[in-house]
Design an enzyme around this catalytic site. Structure first.
Site: not given
Ligand code: ZN
Length: 289
Positions: A82-83, A180, A207, A210, A229, A232
């Site tokens: 991821d990333h 976040g 993305h 959460s 995705n 958090t």
């Molecule tokens: Zn992400």
């Protein structure tokens, strides 16, 4: 079964109008929890690690963890970077056995993003490993990277050109989500998502999910999101479980005792999100891969 790639999983999701959940894992218990949830709902699942996670241990530790869980499972499991923040890290993940790689050049300029994404595609495709890239900036703080102020959304026409020039297999789009914890309810630009979908044929990725209401996630899936995705909220769930045990019994010294509760909280959370993504029961249609 052996680890699979995201290629077939996301194409099936795209064909059938659901999404595959991608869950960030930080330790063995979280890996076990994600696989247990997928297994219980007969769903394909993606597990992923960020650069800061693989810096904490290393790629080999997480790969071994996820591979062990996948081997025991009867549902398709992907190990995804991821990333990925550099060509080098992407190559290290490829060599470590990761079956799906994200290169995130979205913090650089457009041409630099194209160049690094294209280089990773060229290196990964001969091994059959698909590549996710990101265009536009998802807000908030992902890992050690700051999404920054302004958070420019993905431009549909730029996305079309980006995909054609890089040859990536999936694309993370910026439509108003942030990494976040949200301070309020995020407002997503779903019309923009549909515009992107019209001109980009590959699976799209959401993305920073959460904290996004489930109905909003489902609306995005209807408009072309195939991978969702969650990071958090898994951390929150795990920590909640651990804290609950330790607050009640502060003298416990056996990590198994409190980690087990963290694991259970994550399992329940992941099950609920697999249902939101609509991938419950979909492992069946993927038996051939
Ligand atoms: Zn992400």
């Amino acid at each position: 079964m052996p680890l699979v790639t995201t290629k077939e999983l996301l194409l099936d999701a795209q064909r059938c109008g659901y999404a595959v959940g991608a869950f960030n894992v930080e330790n063995m218990e979280m890996v076990q929890a994600v696989v247990a949830a997928a297994q219980e709902l007969n769903s394909p699942v993606i597990m992923q690690t960020t650069p800061s996670t693989v810096k904490y241990a290393d790629l080999a530790y997480f790969y071994a963890n996820v591979k062990t869980a996948a081997d025991k499972a009867s549902v398709p499991v992907v190990m995804h970077l991821d990333h990925g923040n550099s060509f080098d890290l992407a190559m290290q993940a490829l060599r470590a056995g990761y079956t799906s790689i994200m290169i995130d050049g979205s913090h650089d300029g457009y041409e630099e993003n194209i160049a690094v994404s294209k280089a990773v595609v060229r290196a990964c495709h001969p091994s059959g490993v698909p590549v996710e890239a990101e265009l536009g900036k998802v807000g908030g703080k992902e890992d050690d990277l700051d999404g920054g102020e302004g958070n420019p959304y993905t431009d549909p026409l730029e996305a079309k050109e980006f995909v054609e020039r890089t040859g990536v297999d999936s694309l993370a789009v910026a439509i108003g989500t942030a990494h976040g914890i949200y301070s309020g309810t995020p407002k997503l630009d779903v019309e923009r998502l549909s515009e992107i979908r019209k001109v980009v044929s590959i699976p799209l990725v959401l993305h920073g999910t959460s904290g996004v209401p489930d109905e909003a996630v489902q609306e995005c899936i209807r408009r072309g999101i195939c991978k969702v995705n969650y990071a958090t909220d898994l951390r929150i769930a795990f920590s909640r479980g651990v804290k609950a045990v330790l607050e009640k019994n502060p003298d416990i010294i056996d990590p198994k005792k409190y980690n087990a509760q963290g694991r259970e909280e994550v399992r329940q959370y992941v099950m609920s999100k697999i249902k939101v993504c609509g991938s419950e029961g979909k492992a069946r249609t993927l038996e051939h891969i």
